[in-house]
Design an enzyme around this catalytic site. Structure first.
Site, PDB file in Angstrom:
ATOM      1  N   ARG A 155      38.129  46.230  40.854  1.00 25.61           N
ATOM      2  CA  ARG A 155      37.561  44.993  41.404  1.00 25.61           C
ATOM      3  C   ARG A 155      37.196  43.996  40.318  1.00 25.61           C
ATOM      4  NH1 ARG A 155      34.673  45.903  46.606  1.00 25.61           N
ATOM      5  NH2 ARG A 155      33.263  44.291  45.916  1.00 25.61           N
TER       6      ARG A 155
ATOM      7  N   LYS B 201      51.284  34.570  39.945  1.00 25.18           N
ATOM      8  CA  LYS B 201      51.458  35.944  39.460  1.00 25.18           C
ATOM      9  C   LYS B 201      51.608  35.956  37.952  1.00 25.18           C
ATOM     10  CE  LYS B 201      50.389  37.676  42.168  1.00 25.18           C
ATOM     11  NZ  LYS B 201      50.092  37.357  43.508  1.00 25.18           N
TER      12      LYS B 201
ATOM     13  N   GLU C 234      53.280  30.890  44.348  1.00 23.83           N
ATOM     14  CA  GLU C 234      52.887  32.301  44.256  1.00 23.83           C
ATOM     15  C   GLU C 234      53.456  32.939  42.983  1.00 23.83           C
ATOM     16  OE1 GLU C 234      50.856  34.228  45.464  1.00 23.83           O
ATOM     17  OE2 GLU C 234      51.627  36.259  45.199  1.00 23.83           O
TER      18      GLU C 234
ATOM     19  N   HIS D  53      59.834  13.006  39.590  1.00 25.61           N
ATOM     20  CA  HIS D  53      58.618  12.195  39.703  1.00 25.61           C
ATOM     21  C   HIS D  53      57.599  12.533  38.618  1.00 25.61           C
ATOM     22  CE1 HIS D  53      60.077  10.532  43.434  1.00 25.61           C
ATOM     23  NE2 HIS D  53      60.442  11.761  43.758  1.00 25.61           N
TER      24      HIS D  53
ATOM     25  N   CYS E  48      31.212  42.572  41.740  1.00 24.67           N
ATOM     26  CA  CYS E  48      30.293  43.705  41.630  1.00 24.67           C
ATOM     27  C   CYS E  48      30.628  44.779  42.660  1.00 24.67           C
ATOM     28  CB  CYS E  48      28.865  43.243  41.865  1.00 24.67           C
ATOM     29  SG  CYS E  48      28.372  41.949  40.735  1.00 24.67           S
TER      30      CYS E  48
ATOM     31  N   LYS F  69      39.140  41.659  41.826  1.00 20.91           N
ATOM     32  CA  LYS F  69      40.038  41.863  42.977  1.00 20.91           C
ATOM     33  C   LYS F  69      39.479  41.202  44.228  1.00 20.91           C
ATOM     34  CE  LYS F  69      43.460  43.586  45.309  1.00 20.91           C
ATOM     35  NZ  LYS F  69      44.708  42.796  45.225  1.00 20.91           N
TER      36      LYS F  69
ATOM     37  N   ASN G 243      24.936  43.029  44.798  1.00 26.04           N
ATOM     38  CA  ASN G 243      26.173  42.246  44.743  1.00 26.04           C
ATOM     39  C   ASN G 243      25.902  40.964  45.525  1.00 26.04           C
ATOM     40  OD1 ASN G 243      28.748  41.220  44.815  1.00 26.04           O
ATOM     41  ND2 ASN G 243      29.544  42.740  46.259  1.00 26.04           N
ATOM     42  N   GLY G 244      26.223  39.811  44.942  1.00 23.80           N
ATOM     43  CA  GLY G 244      25.979  38.551  45.643  1.00 23.80           C
ATOM     44  C   GLY G 244      25.199  37.609  44.742  1.00 23.80           C
TER      45      GLY G 244
ATOM     46  N   TRP H 205      29.935  42.131  37.630  1.00 17.99           N
ATOM     47  CA  TRP H 205      30.796  41.026  37.199  1.00 17.99           C
ATOM     48  C   TRP H 205      29.841  39.858  37.011  1.00 17.99           C
ATOM     49  CZ3 TRP H 205      32.531  36.133  38.788  1.00 17.99           C
ATOM     50  CH2 TRP H 205      33.747  35.711  38.236  1.00 17.99           C
TER      51      TRP H 205
ATOM     52  N   GLU I  23      48.192  34.952  36.116  1.00 19.48           N
ATOM     53  CA  GLU I  23      47.031  35.842  36.186  1.00 19.48           C
ATOM     54  C   GLU I  23      47.208  37.130  35.399  1.00 19.48           C
ATOM     55  OE1 GLU I  23      45.712  37.047  40.115  1.00 19.48           O
ATOM     56  OE2 GLU I  23      47.748  37.210  40.833  1.00 19.48           O
TER      57      GLU I  23
HETATM   58  O1  M6R Z   1      41.249  39.274  49.345  1.00 23.09           O
HETATM   59  P1  M6R Z   1      41.830  37.902  49.549  1.00 23.09           P
HETATM   60  O2  M6R Z   1      43.222  37.934  50.039  1.00 23.09           O
HETATM   61  O3  M6R Z   1      40.959  37.017  50.389  1.00 23.09           O
HETATM   62  O4  M6R Z   1      41.854  37.282  48.098  1.00 23.09           O
HETATM   63  C1  M6R Z   1      42.259  35.970  47.877  1.00 23.09           C
HETATM   64  C2  M6R Z   1      42.545  35.715  46.428  1.00 23.09           C
HETATM   65  O5  M6R Z   1      41.398  35.965  45.650  1.00 23.09           O
HETATM   66  C3  M6R Z   1      43.694  36.575  45.909  1.00 23.09           C
HETATM   67  O6  M6R Z   1      44.864  36.383  46.632  1.00 23.09           O
HETATM   68  C4  M6R Z   1      43.968  36.253  44.422  1.00 23.09           C
HETATM   69  O7  M6R Z   1      44.449  34.966  44.276  1.00 23.09           O
HETATM   70  C5  M6R Z   1      44.931  37.282  43.832  1.00 23.09           C
HETATM   71  N1  M6R Z   1      44.456  37.725  42.557  1.00 23.09           N
HETATM   72  C6  M6R Z   1      46.312  36.764  43.662  1.00 23.09           C
HETATM   73  O8  M6R Z   1      47.158  37.704  43.088  1.00 23.09           O
END
Ligand code: M6R
Length: 609
Positions: free
Chosen positions: A27, A486, A482, A505, A2, A604, A96-97, A70, A489
């Site tokens: 976001r 990527k 990582e 394994h 949010c 985000k 928000n929260g 959100w 997502e």
């Molecule tokens: O803002 P932050 O670095 O704490 O966020 C952590 C994760 O939410 C963030 O890295 C998320 O996994 C990304 N979408 C990865 O690309």
């Protein structure tokens, strides 16, 4: 998640609220709405553009609040969208929260004859403020009283039909800041919408409330004791939060890689004396001299950067490190944590709820907490005892790219600093050698970016894959995770990561001609081992995409899909292997025509648990 906005002053609030809502789209959200004093409320499910179409041209007023939602409690419908109001439609509130005791409060409100119309926890808060807003009670008193009855997390902005020249904002656990402009006061849940209006900001802390009128503002606690708050100056420039001609923020942010490394390193390397300087740690260096154990935490990419940090600190400084996902760490039993332990929390946004909670748990143990944070002045930056800013600039694309390479770079600096503070004669390359190679990283990254077309061709050829496997060893092991993150997502392709040595394994059973493997194999101490693994995969019909600084001729016998990267020292190589993986995920998602900067279901900044 949010997003919250508010404005009160001499201008029309609507343009700021609408532009701000667009600025907060990154976001992640599923409905949006705004309230403008004297005009009323408009809400829509779906995109901000849909909301904008519904706003008449004369929808103007000097105060207003707005929100992107959100969904957490209740579907993303127009009814559940914010702003929410009390029964008499006097109070309008955006939140928000999560209000944890909302069911309990809803019952109490029913006892007073107040029935909620929506499924949300947020409406309960609006109704509760309305309940306390008796004739003659100022808005801030009603808000302060209501907030003392709720449990959970909130960032809120509240407007009242009865007091149209006032807004109240408050926070507990969800980010909120005030922009102090020449023409009025701005409320925002993150800095980006403020940049076009003012650089002067003040951050609300948990339990604080701001009362804003046209020509003045006050910050107080919930009992209304006025607080003296510092006004800080935002140093992000507005261009860095814009696309600059790129089709997507993600691509722009990948292409910024060389400058990001330069900015992360700026002023922190003393080449002459072969040392790294970190101003943000200066006050805690005495304590760092004695630390014996480090715990690193974060979520998503920040956690993977922490896994690289673990290896860097162990290799360079010789201090034992463990890394734990923040959502797990916060619930672990912290058995007798020795006081010579330090927690390092990694976060781009500085607002991730789980990471913040893990810091709070660490503080209960009395240990030193440090932050590796990109967003200056964010909650994590303020909750930690000390820390290092990334200086990567605003990251808008949901997929973390530039922040991730900056986080790894910061860990190199922290490891070097710890090596010196602890007089460690540990392992790995000399400090001089590491510093020298650090300064070459921007040029190495530039050369990878110049060969973007090679990655793009390979991505196009594999864009219809249903699954992908990423493998690597040691420094490349977290990078495999990582890379897989990527891809999943933004392209919604199932991707897994494994240590290359784990193939036999179990995971090798998955391999067939439709299940490609992305092998991270720079020419390091484990190159030969990973090469054997890809031979085994090829022998089972698996296709390989190799990211390597090794011998192309030799590898071309195994695969035609080779992405070359420059050779550097082993501990810096993960920063380089990351870049083609970011480009690869971007190109695959692009080929599949997906909304790269705002992938489905993702936000985000994850400000709720
Ligand atoms: O803002 P932050 O670095 O704490 O966020 C952590 C994760 O939410 C963030 O890295 C998320 O996994 C990304 N979408 C990865 O690309």
């Amino acid at each position: 998640m949010c997003g919250i906005l508010g404005y009160i002053g001499s201008k029309n609030a609507t343009p700021y609220l609408l532009e701000g809502l667009k600025g907060l789209e990154y976001r992640g959200y599923d409905s949006a709405g705004l309230y403008v004093a004297g005009q009323g409320v408009i809400k829509r499910s779906g995109k901000v553009a849909k909301l904008e179409e519904s706003i008449p041209s004369d929808f103007a007023g000097n105060a207003g609040i707005a929100h992107t939602r959100w969904a957490t409690h209740g579907a993303p419908t127009e009814l559940n969208a914010h702003p929410h109001c009390d029964q008499s439609k006097t109070i309008w509130l955006v939140h928000n929260g999560i209000i944890e005791n909302y069911l309990e409060i809803r019952e109490q409100l029913l006892g007073f004859g107040i029935a909620c119309a929506t499924e949300t926890d947020s409406e309960v808060l609006a109704q509760l403020v309305g309940h306390h807003y008796a004739e003659g009670v100022p808005l801030e008193v009603a808000v302060g009283t209501a907030l003392q009855e709720v449990r959970g997390a909130y960032g809120i902005a509240v407007a009242s039909v009865r007091e149209p020249d006032k807004l109240v904002a408050a926070r507990f656990g969800s980010p909120l800041m005030l922009g102090i402009g020449d023409d009025g006061y701005y409320i925002a849940s993150d800095a980006s919408p403020l940049l076009a209006h003012t650089r002067n900001v003040t951050y609300l802390n948990d339990g604080e409330m701001a009362v804003l009128e046209k020509d003045s503002y006050e910050i107080m606690n919930l009992s209304r004791d006025v607080l003296d708050k510092k006004v800080e100056v935002l140093d992000w420039d507005i261009e860095s939060a814009q696309k600059k001609g790129y089709e997507h923020f993600m691509l722009k942010e990948i292409m910024e890689g060389p400058e990001v490394i330069e900015n992360t390193l700026r002023g922190r390397l003393d080449i002459e004396n072969s040392t790294a300087k970190l101003g943000g740690l200066a006050d805690v260096e005495e304590r760092l001299k004695a630390i014996k154990r480090i715990i690193i935490t974060g979520c998503g990419s920040a956690y993977y950067a922490g896994l690289v940090g673990e290896l860097l600190i162990e290799e360079i400084a010789g201090i034992p490190v463990e890394v734990e996902i923040a959502s797990e760490l916060r619930y672990r039993r912290w058995t007798a944590v020795p006081e010579d332990t330090v927690l390092i929390a990694v976060s781009q946004s500085g607002e991730t709820a789980d990471t913040l909670e893990a810091i709070r748990e660490a503080k209960k143990q009395g240990i030193l907490t440090l932050g590796v944070v990109n967003a200056v002045g964010s909650s994590i930056a303020r909750a930690t005892d000390a820390g290092v800013y990334n200086h990567a600039g605003p990251e808008i694309g949901v997929a973390s790219t530039k922040a991730f390479i900056s986080q790894m770079t910061v860990f190199v600096l922290i490891a070097l600093r710890l090596r010196e503070l602890q007089n460690s004669t540990a392992y790995s390359n000399s400090t001089q050698e590491i510093i020298q190679e650090l300064t070459r990283l921007p040029a190495y990254i530039r050369s990878i970016l110049q060969n973007k077309d090679v990655v793009s061709d390979i991505a196009k050829r594999h864009a219809d894959m249903r699954d992908a496997l990423y493998i690597g060893r040691k420094f490349q092991f977290p990078i495999a995770y990582e890379g897989a993150l990527k891809l999943k997502e933004i392209s919604y392709i199932h991707a897994e990561a494994y240590g290359a040595g784990e193939m036999k394994h179990g995971p090798i059973a998955l391999i067939d001609e439709n299940f490609p493997t992305i092998a991270l194999m720079p020419k390091d101490s484990l190159y030969e081992k990973t090469r054997s693994n890809i031979e085994e995969i090829r022998a089972r019909g698996g296709k390989i995409i190799a990211v390597t600084s090794g011998d192309t001729q030799e590898l071309s016998k195994i695969t035609a899909d080779i992405i070359m990267i420059p050779q550097t020292i082993e501990c810096l190589q993960p920063i380089l292997t990351t870049i083609p993986l970011q480009l690869f995920a971007y190109c695959v998602a692009h080929e599949r025509g997906l909304p790269i900067d705002m992938p489905r279901n993702l936000a985000k900044s994850v400000t709720v648990e």
